[in-house]
Design a protein around this motif. Structure first.
Motif, PDB file in Angstrom:
ATOM      1  N   LEU A  19     -20.596  -0.629  21.184  1.00  0.00           N
ATOM      2  CA  LEU A  19     -21.344  -0.569  19.931  1.00  0.00           C
ATOM      3  C   LEU A  19     -22.313   0.614  19.927  1.00  0.00           C
ATOM      4  CD1 LEU A  19     -22.095  -4.341  19.194  1.00  0.00           C
ATOM      5  CD2 LEU A  19     -20.492  -2.843  17.998  1.00  0.00           C
ATOM      6  N   GLY A  25     -21.846   3.291  17.140  1.00  0.00           N
ATOM      7  CA  GLY A  25     -22.892   3.313  16.126  1.00  0.00           C
ATOM      8  C   GLY A  25     -23.886   4.444  16.257  1.00  0.00           C
ATOM      9  N   TYR A  54     -20.125  -0.589  13.253  1.00  0.00           N
ATOM     10  CA  TYR A  54     -21.249  -0.926  14.132  1.00  0.00           C
ATOM     11  C   TYR A  54     -22.011  -2.132  13.584  1.00  0.00           C
ATOM     12  CZ  TYR A  54     -26.038  -0.267  16.030  1.00  0.00           C
ATOM     13  OH  TYR A  54     -27.286  -0.438  16.595  1.00  0.00           O
ATOM     14  N   SER A  96     -21.872  -5.755  15.349  1.00  0.00           N
ATOM     15  CA  SER A  96     -23.094  -6.350  15.900  1.00  0.00           C
ATOM     16  C   SER A  96     -23.268  -7.787  15.417  1.00  0.00           C
ATOM     17  CB  SER A  96     -24.314  -5.512  15.500  1.00  0.00           C
ATOM     18  OG  SER A  96     -24.524  -5.551  14.100  1.00  0.00           O
ATOM     19  N   THR A 131     -28.624  -0.164  22.192  1.00  0.00           N
ATOM     20  CA  THR A 131     -27.552   0.643  21.589  1.00  0.00           C
ATOM     21  C   THR A 131     -28.005   2.094  21.390  1.00  0.00           C
ATOM     22  OG1 THR A 131     -28.197  -0.189  19.384  1.00  0.00           O
ATOM     23  CG2 THR A 131     -26.324  -1.251  20.465  1.00  0.00           C
TER      24      THR A 131
END
Length: 289
Positions: free
Chosen positions: A65, A69, A158, A162, A178
């Motif tokens: 992630l 992201g 992302y 999440s 992250t």
């Protein structure tokens, strides 16, 4: 705090566009998130205690992630701003709630109602107006607009990822990890592909100041303010405020002398209307009817 967050995010597009001609995408993203990395961990150690105890399984969630992201989004974001305007980028990014909804159908089995499809269609028409600038007969998408669509897609992935895999992790802790993982990936990639130390050494103080602004305000304060605002206002009211992001981008662009054409302004209005409709928001008086 919520409005401050949307201003920081909206002006981020102007800031990124301002430095695009001076620094490469990887180096710009690496410097911005190196600053954010230091600040996030300074805040963490000032509290003295972690929000929750993370497991090894959480690491296998946070690493992809963070790469998607933070690394993926910011590389596409800075690359896009080399060849598209800040307003175009912000309005394409405004599609992220709709893209997230579509991904939620696939990943979270979310049911989508008719008004959401209508909102998505209106917003799509709005973004088409922005990208083409009214020259529909040419129907040409700049490479920067294409990169911004990629950025919008990975950010939506992302966000939905999440929710699916990391909803048990406190928001600030999730953001810190992250951002840290993505920042390290950006720094390593920059060191391997470019010569960031040589590039950074030749940047002007103005470019460093803009990247500092993006790291402090656009990455750290915006997220913290947003979380606190959502806590007090609730997610629904905060989500409506997120629609101010492209509006602030437009206002900052106007302040610096960049004037969009009438078709792009129409596109801005259509995107905002489409996003609001797709969220299901109604004024209180209409909500009762």
């Amino acid at each position: 705090m919520v409005i401050a967050s949307t201003f920081f995010w909206g002006s981020n597009f102007n800031a990124g566009h301002a430095v695009a001609g001076d620094v490469t995408p990887l180096t710009a993203a690496a410097e911005r998130f190196a600053i954010a990395l230091v600040l996030f961990w300074a805040i963490r150690f000032s509290f003295g205690k972690a929000e929750s105890q993370l497991s090894l399984r959480d690491a296998f969630i946070l690493v992809p992630l963070g790469v998607i992201g933070v690394f993926g989004f910011n590389y596409a974001f800075f690359t896009a701003l080399h060849t598209t305007s800040a307003l175009n980028a912000a309005l394409i990014m405004a599609l992220s709630p709709m893209v997230s909804t579509l991904l939620s159908i696939l990943m979270l089995n979310v049911k989508v109602r008719l008004y959401q499809y209508i909102g998505m269609l209106i917003a799509f028409v709005g973004v088409t107006c922005v990208i083409t600038g009214g020259h529909f007969n040419l129907l040409h998408t700049a490479i920067g607009d294409a990169w911004m669509l990629v950025a919008c897609g990975v950010w939506s992935l992302y966000s939905v990822g999440s929710k699916k895999y990391a909803s048990h992790i406190p928001s600030l802790q999730f953001a810190r990890w992250t951002v840290s993982i993505g920042a390290i990936a950006l720094i390593v990639a920059s060191l391997l592909i470019e010569k960031p130390l040589a590039i950074v050494g030749h940047l002007s103080l103005q470019t460093h100041a803009i990247l500092m602004y993006m790291g402090v305000c656009g990455s750290v304060l915006a997220y913290i303010y947003w979380l606190k605002g959502v806590f007090f206002l609730g997610p629904e009211k905060s989500a409506i405020a997120f629609n101010l992001v492209p509006v602030f981008t437009l206002l900052v662009s106007l302040a610096f002398g960049s004037i969009p054409n009438i078709v792009q302004v129409l596109g801005l209005i259509l995107v905002l209307v489409g996003v609001i409709i797709s969220t299901g928001w109604k004024p209180k008086g209409l909500a009762r009817t």
